[in-house]
Design a protein around this motif. Structure first.
Motif, PDB file in Angstrom:
ATOM      1  N   THR A   3       0.858  -1.719   0.220  1.00 53.97           N
ATOM      2  CA  THR A   3       0.192  -0.137  -0.005  1.00 53.97           C
ATOM      3  C   THR A   3       1.077   1.609   0.148  1.00 53.97           C
ATOM      4  OG1 THR A   3      -1.996  -1.381   0.937  1.00 53.97           O
ATOM      5  CG2 THR A   3      -2.033   1.289   1.133  1.00 53.97           C
ATOM      6  N   ILE A   4       0.224   2.086  -1.407  1.00 53.61           N
ATOM      7  CA  ILE A   4       1.453   3.207  -0.901  1.00 53.61           C
ATOM      8  C   ILE A   4       0.218   4.579  -0.867  1.00 53.61           C
ATOM      9  CG2 ILE A   4       2.527   4.903  -2.121  1.00 53.61           C
ATOM     10  CD1 ILE A   4       3.457   2.266  -4.121  1.00 53.61           C
ATOM     11  N   ILE A   5       0.568   5.438   0.074  1.00 56.12           N
ATOM     12  CA  ILE A   5      -0.604   6.157   0.977  1.00 56.12           C
ATOM     13  C   ILE A   5       0.037   7.615   0.273  1.00 56.12           C
ATOM     14  CG2 ILE A   5      -2.237   7.496   1.907  1.00 56.12           C
ATOM     15  CD1 ILE A   5      -1.844   4.340   3.667  1.00 56.12           C
ATOM     16  N   GLY A   6      -0.752   8.531  -0.184  1.00 50.55           N
ATOM     17  CA  GLY A   6       0.595   9.715  -0.578  1.00 50.55           C
ATOM     18  C   GLY A   6      -0.578  11.218  -0.303  1.00 50.55           C
ATOM     19  N   MET A   7       0.557  11.595   0.625  1.00 48.04           N
ATOM     20  CA  MET A   7      -0.326  12.422   0.694  1.00 48.04           C
ATOM     21  C   MET A   7       0.426  14.058   0.666  1.00 48.04           C
ATOM     22  SD  MET A   7      -0.664  12.130   5.015  1.00 48.04           S
ATOM     23  CE  MET A   7      -0.476  10.342   5.835  1.00 48.04           C
ATOM     24  N   TYR A   8      -1.038  15.197   0.382  1.00 48.64           N
ATOM     25  CA  TYR A   8      -0.250  16.862  -0.790  1.00 48.64           C
ATOM     26  C   TYR A   8      -0.850  17.991  -0.048  1.00 48.64           C
ATOM     27  CZ  TYR A   8      -4.012  15.874  -3.355  1.00 48.64           C
ATOM     28  OH  TYR A   8      -5.314  16.618  -3.761  1.00 48.64           O
ATOM     29  N   GLY A   9       0.265  18.773  -0.055  1.00 53.62           N
ATOM     30  CA  GLY A   9      -0.470  20.129   0.733  1.00 53.62           C
ATOM     31  C   GLY A   9       0.971  20.997   0.529  1.00 53.62           C
ATOM     32  N   MET A  10       0.243  22.525   1.082  1.00 54.08           N
ATOM     33  CA  MET A  10       1.593  23.703   0.693  1.00 54.08           C
ATOM     34  C   MET A  10       1.950  23.086   2.345  1.00 54.08           C
ATOM     35  SD  MET A  10      -1.555  26.577   1.055  1.00 54.08           S
ATOM     36  CE  MET A  10      -1.249  27.296   2.262  1.00 54.08           C
ATOM     37  N   GLY A  11       3.204  23.674   2.335  1.00 51.36           N
ATOM     38  CA  GLY A  11       4.104  23.449   2.686  1.00 51.36           C
ATOM     39  C   GLY A  11       3.119  24.326   4.695  1.00 51.36           C
ATOM     40  N   GLY A  12       3.057  23.436   6.022  1.00 52.96           N
ATOM     41  CA  GLY A  12       2.666  24.126   7.039  1.00 52.96           C
ATOM     42  C   GLY A  12       1.106  23.832   7.551  1.00 52.96           C
ATOM     43  N   VAL A  13       0.208  22.502   6.315  1.00 48.86           N
ATOM     44  CA  VAL A  13      -0.977  22.548   6.546  1.00 48.86           C
ATOM     45  C   VAL A  13      -1.127  21.302   7.572  1.00 48.86           C
ATOM     46  CG1 VAL A  13      -2.085  23.361   4.674  1.00 48.86           C
ATOM     47  CG2 VAL A  13      -1.006  20.728   4.945  1.00 48.86           C
ATOM     48  N   GLY A  14       0.146  20.187   7.768  1.00 39.25           N
ATOM     49  CA  GLY A  14      -0.231  19.455   8.559  1.00 39.25           C
ATOM     50  C   GLY A  14      -0.049  18.110   8.428  1.00 39.25           C
ATOM     51  N   LYS A  15       0.663  17.887   7.070  1.00 40.57           N
ATOM     52  CA  LYS A  15       1.244  16.395   6.305  1.00 40.57           C
ATOM     53  C   LYS A  15       1.539  15.592   7.507  1.00 40.57           C
ATOM     54  CE  LYS A  15       2.795  18.258   2.791  1.00 40.57           C
ATOM     55  NZ  LYS A  15       2.493  20.409   3.263  1.00 40.57           N
TER      56      LYS A  15
END
Length: 197
Positions: free
Chosen positions: A65-77
């Protein structure tokens, strides 16, 4: 009788009794007490997000299982990824490894070798470590040595495909989990991550 077993091992391998006992204790500690990651002091709403992600994951643990979390810096990834990592520890992996700040570390001289060495050291967990000298050697060692093992790896803040390919060179064993955090959703598409959050 444990004393007889240790004495027998000493005879067979000619090793110091203290080294053997330390190795046995280390192995038992790994099995009964996996290391959790420090998460936020006040994780408001974190549990809900972890549940959302675990529902994205297949109940079929046969594959990787490969899970990706993305978003701008500082959002809590990273915080979310650590909480998920801690939640998944109950699945009993052969090795669990958190590679922090990959974007920053890989940009330094020999940074990628440092990250590969960190992964190898975490996996081997013994006093006699395998020292790697360059990226190619590290990639080959990880592929050949850990390719069939059930592992969980959290790769935090990655920004280049080549870094991923050198840290995850191929497929790990059935039931493995790879968690990736990045600011770049396009990178997750290049890696081939289907479960994105």
């Amino acid at each position: 009788d444990i004393q007889k077993s240790v004495s027998r091992l000493l005879e067979l391998h000619g090793r110091d009794e203290a080294d053997i006992i330390t190795e046995i204790v280390d192995r038992i500690e790994i099995e009964i007490k996996p290391r959790t990651l420090e998460v936020a002091a006040f994780p408001t709403g974190l549990e809900t997000h972890v549940k959302d992600i675990t529902t994205l994951m297949s109940s079929d643990t046969e594959g990787v299982t490969i899970i990706g979390m993305y978003g701008m810096g500082g959002v809590g990834k990273t915080t979310l990824a650590k909480a998920l990592y801690n939640q998944l520890l109950e699945r009993r992996f052969r090795c669990c490894c958190f590679l922090a700040d990959v974007r920053e570390i890989a940009g330094r001289k020999n940074g990628l070798v440092f990250l590969q060495q960190q992964f190898i050291d975490e996996f081997l967990r013994s006093k006699k470590q395998h020292k790697i000298h360059n990226v190619e050697e590290g990639t080959k060692f990880i592929r050949e040595r850990f390719g069939s093992a059930k592992v969980m790896v959290l790769i935090d803040d990655i920004n280049e495909l080549k870094h991923y390919k050198n840290l995850v060179p191929g497929i790990f064993g059935p039931g493995s989990v790879v968690i990736v955090t990045t600011r770049d959703e396009e990178l997750l598409l290049k890696i081939g991550v289907e479960r994105r959050y």
